[in-house]
Design an enzyme around this catalytic site. Structure first.
Site, PDB file in Angstrom:
ATOM      1  N   ASP A  77      12.759  43.721 -45.308  1.00 13.95           N
ATOM      2  CA  ASP A  77      12.106  44.391 -46.440  1.00 13.95           C
ATOM      3  C   ASP A  77      11.612  43.377 -47.469  1.00 13.95           C
ATOM      4  O   ASP A  77      10.548  43.562 -48.076  1.00 13.95           O
ATOM      5  CB  ASP A  77      13.070  45.374 -47.114  1.00 13.95           C
ATOM      6  CG  ASP A  77      13.240  46.661 -46.309  1.00 13.95           C
ATOM      7  OD1 ASP A  77      12.506  46.843 -45.315  1.00 13.95           O
ATOM      8  OD2 ASP A  77      14.110  47.481 -46.680  1.00 13.95           O
TER       9      ASP A  77
ATOM     10  N   PRO B 100      21.439  30.920 -42.891  1.00 13.43           N
ATOM     11  CA  PRO B 100      22.846  30.557 -42.740  1.00 13.43           C
ATOM     12  C   PRO B 100      23.127  29.561 -41.611  1.00 13.43           C
ATOM     13  O   PRO B 100      22.525  29.634 -40.544  1.00 13.43           O
ATOM     14  CB  PRO B 100      23.529  31.902 -42.440  1.00 13.43           C
ATOM     15  CG  PRO B 100      22.442  32.783 -41.945  1.00 13.43           C
ATOM     16  CD  PRO B 100      21.201  32.341 -42.664  1.00 13.43           C
ATOM     17  N   ASN B 101      24.027  28.667 -41.923  1.00 16.08           N
ATOM     18  CA  ASN B 101      24.555  27.654 -40.997  1.00 16.08           C
ATOM     19  C   ASN B 101      23.583  26.517 -40.699  1.00 16.08           C
ATOM     20  O   ASN B 101      23.948  25.544 -40.035  1.00 16.08           O
ATOM     21  CB  ASN B 101      25.045  28.300 -39.679  1.00 16.08           C
ATOM     22  CG  ASN B 101      26.105  29.346 -39.928  1.00 16.08           C
ATOM     23  OD1 ASN B 101      27.127  29.042 -40.541  1.00 16.08           O
ATOM     24  ND2 ASN B 101      25.880  30.575 -39.503  1.00 16.08           N
TER      25      ASN B 101
ATOM     26  N   ALA C 142      20.986  33.755 -37.949  1.00 14.02           N
ATOM     27  CA  ALA C 142      21.485  34.982 -37.312  1.00 14.02           C
ATOM     28  C   ALA C 142      21.034  36.250 -38.041  1.00 14.02           C
ATOM     29  O   ALA C 142      20.996  37.329 -37.436  1.00 14.02           O
ATOM     30  CB  ALA C 142      23.007  34.932 -37.223  1.00 14.02           C
TER      31      ALA C 142
ATOM     32  N   TYR D  56      21.094  22.761 -30.980  1.00 14.79           N
ATOM     33  CA  TYR D  56      20.201  22.566 -32.136  1.00 14.79           C
ATOM     34  C   TYR D  56      19.779  21.114 -32.360  1.00 14.79           C
ATOM     35  O   TYR D  56      18.994  20.831 -33.258  1.00 14.79           O
ATOM     36  CB  TYR D  56      20.876  23.112 -33.402  1.00 14.79           C
ATOM     37  CG  TYR D  56      21.179  24.591 -33.298  1.00 14.79           C
ATOM     38  CD1 TYR D  56      20.144  25.513 -33.184  1.00 14.79           C
ATOM     39  CD2 TYR D  56      22.491  25.069 -33.295  1.00 14.79           C
ATOM     40  CE1 TYR D  56      20.403  26.872 -33.066  1.00 14.79           C
ATOM     41  CE2 TYR D  56      22.764  26.432 -33.185  1.00 14.79           C
ATOM     42  CZ  TYR D  56      21.717  27.323 -33.073  1.00 14.79           C
ATOM     43  OH  TYR D  56      21.973  28.666 -32.955  1.00 14.79           O
TER      44      TYR D  56
ATOM     45  N   HIS E 114      12.471  29.435 -35.144  1.00 20.23           N
ATOM     46  CA  HIS E 114      13.804  29.126 -34.628  1.00 20.23           C
ATOM     47  C   HIS E 114      13.740  27.802 -33.891  1.00 20.23           C
ATOM     48  O   HIS E 114      12.767  27.532 -33.178  1.00 20.23           O
ATOM     49  CB  HIS E 114      14.292  30.216 -33.669  1.00 20.23           C
ATOM     50  CG  HIS E 114      14.393  31.555 -34.331  1.00 20.23           C
ATOM     51  ND1 HIS E 114      15.451  31.889 -35.142  1.00 20.23           N
ATOM     52  CD2 HIS E 114      13.553  32.604 -34.346  1.00 20.23           C
ATOM     53  CE1 HIS E 114      15.263  33.113 -35.614  1.00 20.23           C
ATOM     54  NE2 HIS E 114      14.109  33.563 -35.155  1.00 20.23           N
TER      55      HIS E 114
ATOM     56  N   ASN F  49      13.295  30.362 -41.301  1.00 19.46           N
ATOM     57  CA  ASN F  49      14.285  30.449 -40.229  1.00 19.46           C
ATOM     58  C   ASN F  49      15.469  31.241 -40.787  1.00 19.46           C
ATOM     59  O   ASN F  49      16.319  30.680 -41.480  1.00 19.46           O
ATOM     60  CB  ASN F  49      14.733  29.057 -39.773  1.00 19.46           C
ATOM     61  CG  ASN F  49      15.684  29.147 -38.587  1.00 19.46           C
ATOM     62  OD1 ASN F  49      16.225  30.216 -38.292  1.00 19.46           O
ATOM     63  ND2 ASN F  49      15.895  28.032 -37.906  1.00 19.46           N
TER      64      ASN F  49
ATOM     65  N   GLU G  89       8.095  33.318 -38.831  1.00 19.86           N
ATOM     66  CA  GLU G  89       9.516  33.178 -38.480  1.00 19.86           C
ATOM     67  C   GLU G  89       9.657  32.043 -37.469  1.00 19.86           C
ATOM     68  O   GLU G  89       8.889  31.975 -36.510  1.00 19.86           O
ATOM     69  CB  GLU G  89      10.026  34.487 -37.872  1.00 19.86           C
ATOM     70  CG  GLU G  89      11.504  34.405 -37.502  1.00 19.86           C
ATOM     71  CD  GLU G  89      11.992  35.670 -36.804  1.00 19.86           C
ATOM     72  OE1 GLU G  89      11.666  36.783 -37.248  1.00 19.86           O
ATOM     73  OE2 GLU G  89      12.697  35.535 -35.790  1.00 19.86           O
TER      74      GLU G  89
ATOM     75  N   ARG H 277      20.327  37.856 -29.428  1.00 19.77           N
ATOM     76  CA  ARG H 277      19.348  36.996 -30.111  1.00 19.77           C
ATOM     77  C   ARG H 277      17.914  37.300 -29.676  1.00 19.77           C
ATOM     78  O   ARG H 277      16.960  36.763 -30.237  1.00 19.77           O
ATOM     79  CB  ARG H 277      19.631  35.513 -29.825  1.00 19.77           C
ATOM     80  CG  ARG H 277      20.961  35.039 -30.361  1.00 19.77           C
ATOM     81  CD  ARG H 277      21.123  33.528 -30.143  1.00 19.77           C
ATOM     82  NE  ARG H 277      22.531  33.166 -30.124  1.00 19.77           N
ATOM     83  CZ  ARG H 277      23.255  32.887 -31.214  1.00 19.77           C
ATOM     84  NH1 ARG H 277      22.702  32.905 -32.399  1.00 19.77           N
ATOM     85  NH2 ARG H 277      24.534  32.566 -31.104  1.00 19.77           N
TER      86      ARG H 277
ATOM     87  N   SER I 276      15.949  26.938 -31.521  1.00 19.99           N
ATOM     88  CA  SER I 276      16.302  27.194 -30.123  1.00 19.99           C
ATOM     89  C   SER I 276      15.414  28.300 -29.544  1.00 19.99           C
ATOM     90  O   SER I 276      14.709  28.996 -30.285  1.00 19.99           O
ATOM     91  CB  SER I 276      17.774  27.601 -30.035  1.00 19.99           C
ATOM     92  OG  SER I 276      17.975  28.834 -30.702  1.00 19.99           O
TER      93      SER I 276
ATOM     94  N   HIS J 233      18.474  38.784 -36.542  1.00 19.50           N
ATOM     95  CA  HIS J 233      18.770  39.780 -35.520  1.00 19.50           C
ATOM     96  C   HIS J 233      19.239  41.124 -36.086  1.00 19.50           C
ATOM     97  O   HIS J 233      19.335  42.093 -35.344  1.00 19.50           O
ATOM     98  CB  HIS J 233      19.800  39.203 -34.540  1.00 19.50           C
ATOM     99  CG  HIS J 233      19.451  37.799 -34.102  1.00 19.50           C
ATOM    100  ND1 HIS J 233      18.257  37.494 -33.490  1.00 19.50           N
ATOM    101  CD2 HIS J 233      20.114  36.615 -34.240  1.00 19.50           C
ATOM    102  CE1 HIS J 233      18.208  36.182 -33.251  1.00 19.50           C
ATOM    103  NE2 HIS J 233      19.326  35.631 -33.699  1.00 19.50           N
TER     104      HIS J 233
ATOM    105  N   ARG K 158      18.671  32.965 -24.763  1.00 25.91           N
ATOM    106  CA  ARG K 158      20.082  32.874 -25.130  1.00 25.91           C
ATOM    107  C   ARG K 158      20.741  34.262 -25.015  1.00 25.91           C
ATOM    108  O   ARG K 158      20.247  35.118 -24.289  1.00 25.91           O
ATOM    109  CB  ARG K 158      20.204  32.265 -26.531  1.00 25.91           C
ATOM    110  CG  ARG K 158      19.626  30.831 -26.582  1.00 25.91           C
ATOM    111  CD  ARG K 158      19.784  30.207 -27.942  1.00 25.91           C
ATOM    112  NE  ARG K 158      21.201  30.081 -28.313  1.00 25.91           N
ATOM    113  CZ  ARG K 158      21.629  29.848 -29.555  1.00 25.91           C
ATOM    114  NH1 ARG K 158      20.742  29.707 -30.536  1.00 25.91           N
ATOM    115  NH2 ARG K 158      22.910  29.759 -29.816  1.00 25.91           N
TER     116      ARG K 158
ATOM    117  N   ARG L  59      26.265  20.844 -36.063  1.00 27.87           N
ATOM    118  CA  ARG L  59      26.466  22.178 -35.513  1.00 27.87           C
ATOM    119  C   ARG L  59      25.889  22.272 -34.095  1.00 27.87           C
ATOM    120  O   ARG L  59      24.675  22.110 -33.902  1.00 27.87           O
ATOM    121  CB  ARG L  59      25.722  23.175 -36.411  1.00 27.87           C
ATOM    122  CG  ARG L  59      25.655  24.566 -35.890  1.00 27.87           C
ATOM    123  CD  ARG L  59      24.660  25.419 -36.664  1.00 27.87           C
ATOM    124  NE  ARG L  59      24.715  26.773 -36.152  1.00 27.87           N
ATOM    125  CZ  ARG L  59      23.778  27.671 -36.330  1.00 27.87           C
ATOM    126  NH1 ARG L  59      22.698  27.373 -37.033  1.00 27.87           N
ATOM    127  NH2 ARG L  59      23.901  28.872 -35.830  1.00 27.87           N
TER     128      ARG L  59
HETATM  129  C1  DQA Z   1      18.460  30.017 -34.924  1.00 26.21           C
HETATM  130  C2  DQA Z   1      18.748  31.027 -33.811  1.00 26.21           C
HETATM  131  C3  DQA Z   1      19.692  32.108 -34.301  1.00 26.21           C
HETATM  132  O1  DQA Z   1      19.975  33.021 -33.250  1.00 26.21           O
HETATM  133  C4  DQA Z   1      20.996  31.484 -34.748  1.00 26.21           C
HETATM  134  O2  DQA Z   1      21.860  32.482 -35.261  1.00 26.21           O
HETATM  135  C5  DQA Z   1      20.804  30.403 -35.740  1.00 26.21           C
HETATM  136  C6  DQA Z   1      19.737  29.424 -35.496  1.00 26.21           C
HETATM  137  C7  DQA Z   1      17.584  28.846 -34.425  1.00 26.21           C
HETATM  138  O3  DQA Z   1      16.996  28.174 -35.265  1.00 26.21           O
HETATM  139  O4  DQA Z   1      17.521  28.599 -33.231  1.00 26.21           O
HETATM  140  O5  DQA Z   1      21.538  30.265 -36.701  1.00 26.21           O
HETATM  141  O6  DQA Z   1      17.760  30.680 -35.964  1.00 26.21           O
END
Ligand code: DQA
Length: 141
Positions: A87, A10-11, A77, A23, A100, A74, A98, A111, A102, A80, A107, A18
């Site tokens: 699962d 997401p996002n 959020a 990022y 990220h 990735n 996994e 997170r 950032s 978390h 942070r 963003r």
């Molecule tokens: C993220 C870190 C997450 O905490 C955050 O919610 C994101 C981006 C990252 O790529 O740094 O959406 O996954």
């Protein structure tokens, strides 16, 4: 030839606009095309997918369970708190790293924990695009 799925949650579709201070300014399309070029150099075949929805991310993981030799994920959020995504990763038995952009450890405290990391083969964070590149390298080892 190894098949690698790059899955963004997401996002992450809004990368570039963003919170660029956190990022960066690279768009998701730019990130994906850089990774595609890197994978080509490494003779790997890459598919990139993104979804904002938890259920759709699960469906994408399921749909790629026979195709993918490795997954770079990735979960945004969802990392978390999503036991459903945890699962899903555990269910498909495809080595998953996994990632990220950032540094989640530096942070907000919510997170610092990933509920998905324990079922992954590795975790890379805090290096922007390089987090993904290092995850691909781990999968190709
Ligand atoms: C993220 C870190 C997450 O905490 C955050 O919610 C994101 C981006 C990252 O790529 O740094 O959406 O996954």
């Amino acid at each position: 030839m190894k098949n690698i799925l790059i899955l963004n949650g997401p996002n992450l579709n809004l990368l570039g606009e963003r919170e660029p201070g956190i990022y960066g300014t690279m768009t998701l399309a730019q990130l994906s095309s850089k990774l595609a070029a890197y994978a080509k150099k490494k003779k790997a075949s890459l598919r990139a997918r993104q979804s904002n929805s938890e259920g759709e991310l699960i469906d994408i993981l399921h749909a790629h369970r026979k195709w993918a030799d490795g997954i770079v994920f990735n979960p945004g959020a969802y990392s978390h708190y999503s036991y459903a995504l945890r699962d899903a990763v555990a269910s498909i038995k495809v080595p998953t790293i996994e990632v990220h952009l950032s540094d989640i450890k530096k942070r907000e405290s919510f997170r610092h924990t990933s509920v998905i990391a324990p079922v992954c083969a590795g975790q890379k964070y805090g290096k922007g695009l390089q987090s993904y590149v290092e995850a691909i390298d781990l999968l190709l080892k």
